[in-house]
Design an enzyme around this catalytic site. Structure first.
Site, short mmCIF file in Angstrom:
data_model
loop_
_atom_site.label_atom_id
_atom_site.label_comp_id
_atom_site.label_asym_id
_atom_site.label_seq_id
_atom_site.Cartn_x
_atom_site.Cartn_y
_atom_site.Cartn_z
CG HIS A 99 -1.97 1.04 1.16
ND1 HIS A 99 -1.70 2.35 1.45
CD2 HIS A 99 -3.26 0.98 0.77
CE1 HIS A 99 -2.80 3.06 1.26
NE2 HIS A 99 -3.76 2.25 0.85
CD GLU A 101 -2.58 5.11 3.65
OE1 GLU A 101 -2.88 4.19 4.44
OE2 GLU A 101 -3.44 5.78 3.03
CD GLU A 171 -5.22 1.58 -3.14
OE1 GLU A 171 -6.41 1.58 -2.81
OE2 GLU A 171 -4.29 1.58 -2.33
#
Ligand code: PGA
Length: 256
Positions: A99, A101, A171
């Protein structure tokens, strides 16, 4: 036909009682909802709630539990880490890897993510492997190159039979939690690019069966348009997965 998937990444949100309430609301809404039986739904809470969420999800068709991360080692002296084997033993089926993050705040590299992919597949869990470019890289028109490198560095060592077990999530970093969604054209363009890249490496059959999710401010209002794109096979949902009503609306957003 490749799988349609809606995964809710709860990130570091919800206290225990709130997480139980959310999973209860979602399962009640899905219980008699036969029209979404075929859609794979994944609830991805923080580690401490995995077991509870997995137990509460039991018995709903195609409803699974996942983890947001895992260690790149199998076991041992790694204080604070959680292994893929532990996730599996708690009832987890999916693991988010890479991800943005994790990549930015925890400095996870493509090489570490490759190790995580191997560990997760070794436990017969399904990686949801995230890729996506920053605002700067898109502005510099380097978004395709960034995504290609993320995929090739961390996934292209896999043999086709293993690559087939991976789910990808595109993403764009500039869309995560910002309220800025990629347009359906931008999403479709990148998803098609990814599928073509995979086809070049592994052939048509593998590319056609690959589920590629979109993530980044996907919500109950824009999911219908995004999911109508031929190469968008569902979503990895952050903020909008924290409310049962929104999450279920997103599950219902696939074209019939
Ligand atoms: P968001 O997050 O839906 O809140 O933008 C998506 C994600 O980070 O997976």
């Amino acid at each position: 036909m490749r799988k349609k998937i809606v995964a809710g990444n709860w990130k570091m949100n919800k206290l225990y009682s709130e997480a139980v309430e959310l999973v209860d609301e979602i399962t009640i809404a899905l219980k008699d909802d036969t029209k979404s039986d075929e859609i794979v739904k994944v609830l991805i809470p923080s580690f401490p709630y995995l077991r509870k969420v997995a137990r509460h999800s039991h018995g709903i068709p195609n409803l699974f539990t996942g983890a947001q991360n895992c260690a790149y080692e199998e076991a041992g002296a790694y204080t604070g880490e959680v292994s893929a084997g532990m996730i599996k033993s708690l009832g987890g089926t999916y693991v988010i890897i890479g991800h943005s993050e994790r990549r930015s705040y925890f400095h996870e590299t493509n090489e570490e993510l490759k190790r995580k992919v191997n560990i997760v597949l070794g436990q017969s869990l399904t990686p949801i492997f995230c890729i996506g470019e920053s605002h700067e890289k898109r502005h510099a028109k380097e978004h395709f190159a960034v995504v290609e490198k993320q995929i090739s560095d961390s996934l292209f060592h896999l043999i086709a039979a293993d690559f087939k077990k991976v789910v990808l999530a595109y993403e764009p970093v500039w869309a995560i939690g910002t309220g800025l969604t990629a347009t359906s054209q931008q999403a479709q363009e990148m998803h098609l690019f990814i599928r073509t890249l995979v086809e070049k490496k592994y052939g048509k059959e593998v590319a056609t069966s690959l589920s590629i999710l979109y993530g980044g401010s996907c919500n109950s209002k824009n999911a219908t348009e995004l999911f109508a794109c031929p190469d968008v096979d569902g979503g990895l949902i952050g903020g909008a997965s924290l409310t049962a009503k929104d999450f279920v609306t997103i599950i219902h957003s696939f074209p019939s």
